[in-house]
Design an enzyme around this catalytic site. Structure first.
Site, short mmCIF file in Angstrom:
data_model
loop_
_atom_site.label_atom_id
_atom_site.label_comp_id
_atom_site.label_asym_id
_atom_site.label_seq_id
_atom_site.Cartn_x
_atom_site.Cartn_y
_atom_site.Cartn_z
N ARG A 312 43.92 -48.02 87.42
CA ARG A 312 44.16 -47.14 86.26
C ARG A 312 45.37 -46.21 86.44
O ARG A 312 46.17 -46.07 85.52
CB ARG A 312 42.91 -46.34 85.92
CG ARG A 312 41.69 -47.23 85.58
CD ARG A 312 40.55 -46.47 84.92
NE ARG A 312 40.86 -46.09 83.57
CZ ARG A 312 41.23 -44.91 83.19
NH1 ARG A 312 41.28 -43.92 84.06
NH2 ARG A 312 41.55 -44.67 81.93
N CYS A 342 52.16 -53.47 98.73
CA CYS A 342 53.63 -53.49 98.79
C CYS A 342 54.27 -53.33 97.41
O CYS A 342 54.94 -54.24 96.91
CB CYS A 342 54.09 -54.81 99.41
SG CYS A 342 53.27 -55.07 100.96
N1 LLP Z 1 33.87 -52.40 72.16
C1 LLP Z 1 35.00 -53.13 72.22
C2 LLP Z 1 35.23 -54.18 71.23
C3 LLP Z 1 35.94 -52.86 73.24
O1 LLP Z 1 37.07 -53.56 73.28
C4 LLP Z 1 35.70 -51.82 74.18
C5 LLP Z 1 36.66 -51.53 75.24
C6 LLP Z 1 34.49 -51.12 74.09
C7 LLP Z 1 33.59 -51.43 73.06
C8 LLP Z 1 34.09 -50.03 75.06
O2 LLP Z 1 34.94 -48.94 75.03
P1 LLP Z 1 34.57 -47.61 75.87
O3 LLP Z 1 33.34 -47.00 75.27
O4 LLP Z 1 34.38 -47.96 77.29
O5 LLP Z 1 35.79 -46.76 75.68
N2 LLP Z 1 40.76 -50.55 80.93
C9 LLP Z 1 40.96 -49.42 80.04
C10 LLP Z 1 39.95 -49.41 78.90
C11 LLP Z 1 39.94 -50.67 78.10
C12 LLP Z 1 38.91 -50.67 77.00
C13 LLP Z 1 38.75 -52.04 76.43
N3 LLP Z 1 37.79 -52.14 75.38
C14 LLP Z 1 40.91 -48.15 80.86
O6 LLP Z 1 40.77 -48.23 82.07
O7 LLP Z 1 41.07 -47.05 80.32
#
Ligand code: LLP
Length: 415
Positions: A312, A342
């Site tokens: 992140r 690296c």
């Molecule tokens: N529903 C859908 C259709 C999604 O694409 C996502 C997350 C969620 C629910 C859940 O979202 P949350 O409640 O966790 O915000 N890797 C990134 C975050 C990517 C989120 C992708 N989709 C990070 O580390 O910030």
């Protein structure tokens, strides 16, 4: 509220001193708190208790079986985006009738798996996907329940990589086309329209974009009902933000208060697809300082966790608090906390003021429970970290650290 606190100058997860976990399991290691996961889930569930609702935990945030099973035990469903996540959710005990399947690239094979498993519904993201799903369901002699993911074109004011509800995003169906695609869906023999889905982005720290998006989606629901479609579910997606530093973010009750009036008006069951808010602050990444290093004016702490363990900071410039596991009360200094990979982009923190650490000291990278381990890789042939769940005074390894043998599993040499 999370359960990582200092007791007698040692950072503990619930009642377990984290230096004990590091001694016994080694580093880097992810540590999750069962109590915090449960507490966050219950707060969310309570906040929406006045409205018929289903919380589908977003498995992508942290897909360890132990984490999913704790939530399944609380009554959570699952939001999945692949056959792999479906496998995990079922294995962890989530009832199929509480599983919703999103994602813009579902394969026919994944559709078959989900239909045969009897999931609650598919969140369909394009007309072409809809047609394939109709065909696949027909071949199985089944009917697929669906919501269309619509794109309310609202700016969620978050990092561009995790904003998904703008009209130029690759996700969902534009509001302009939604009615036509719904009409098409209603006419397909193996499709049953049951709801509407939206998801505008992640790490959103205000209720306003949700309210705005929901109002637009609500208008669509009205039109769909006028067309004679029975819309029973509104899926408002996920994206509730968490504090990574000192920032103020809304509580679950704030979301419920802001959204309930619109939701009540439609009399639907509300589906929430929450990941980060449940698990983000329920996990930390423990890492050990390997070296201190000075390059010109710059001072580095080289630690044994890297971008392959927690991407992140490198990928989004994300801020994660870093705390010494044992607080010696030492003087502060400004350092970059970097891993052994690296790449210059391999850092956990830049220009961070921290109490001086020496080689061998342990650091805790906070708020690492969501999008931490799940995004880790074997880059530089680094073995992926172990994962541990603390529960009161006990802890359990819920995923072994990978072995060297694991690293080459399935590969072969050529002669
Ligand atoms: N529903 C859908 C259709 C999604 O694409 C996502 C997350 C969620 C629910 C859940 O979202 P949350 O409640 O966790 O915000 N890797 C990134 C975050 C990517 C989120 C992708 N989709 C990070 O580390 O910030």
């Amino acid at each position: 509220m999370h359960a990582f606190r200092y007791k007698d100058n040692v950072l503990c997860g619930e009642e377990v001193p984290l230096d004990r976990v590091a001694e016994e399991v080694g580093t880097p290691v992810y540590v999750y708190s069962r109590r915090t996961i449960r507490d966050h889930y219950r707060r969310l569930d309570d906040a929406f208790s006045d409205i018929p609702h289903l919380i589908c935990y977003s498995v992508k945030a942290n897909s360890n079986l132990a984490v999913i099973s704790v939530l399944a035990g609380e009554g959570a469903g699952a939001d999945i985006v692949s056959g792999g996540e479906l496998y995990r959710a079922l294995k962890a005990g989530v009832p199929p009738k509480k599983i919703v399947f999103a994602g813009i690239g579902k394969t026919a094979e994944e559709m078959v798996y989900a239909l045969r498993s009897g999931i609650l519904m598919f969140n369909v993201e394009s007309e072409t996907e809809l047609l394939l799903l109709d065909r696949v369901a027909g071949e199985l002699g089944m009917r697929a329940d669906i919501a269309l993911r619509v794109n309310p074109d609202v700016d969620p004011a978050t990092h561009p990589y995790v904003a998904t509800g703008l009209k130029e995003a690759k996700f969902g169906i534009g509001m302009g086309e939604a009615l036509a695609v719904y009409r098409r869906a209603a006419a397909l023999p193996h499709i049953q329209v049951v709801g509407v889905h939206q998801h505008i982005g992640s790490q959103i720290t205000s209720v306003e974009p949700f309210r705005e998006a929901l109002e637009r989606t609500g208008e669509l629901v009205r039109s769909l009902r006028n067309m004679g479609l029975e819309i029973r579910y509104i899926n408002i997606g996920g994206g509730f933000g968490i504090p990574y530093g000192e920032e103020e973010v809304p509580y679950p009750v704030d979301y419920a208060r802001a959204l309930a009036p619109v939701l009540r008006e439609h009399g639907c069951t509300v589906i929430l697809e929450i990941g980060r808010m449940i698990v983000g602050n329920a996990g930390v990444l423990l890492t050990r300082v390997l070296y201190r290093k000075q390059s010109g004016e710059k001072r580095f702490l080289v630690v044994d966790a890297a971008m392959n363990d927690l991407i992140r900071p490198s990928l989004y410039g994300a801020f994660h608090r870093i705390l010494p596991v044992v607080d010696h009360g030492r003087e502060e200094e400004t350092v970059d906390v970097v891993g052994p990979v690296c790449e210059s982009g391999d850092f956990l923190a830049r220009d961070r003021v921290l109490p001086r650490s020496e080689p061998g000291d342990l650091l805790a990278v906070m708020s690492a429970g969501a999008y931490g381990f799940v995004m880790s890789s074997n880059y530089n042939s680094r073995r992926r970290a172990a994962e541990v769940m603390v529960d009161g005074e006990d802890f359990l390894v819920v995923r072994q650290r990978e072995s060297l043998e694991d690293l080459v599993r399935g590969e072969r040499t050529l002669t």
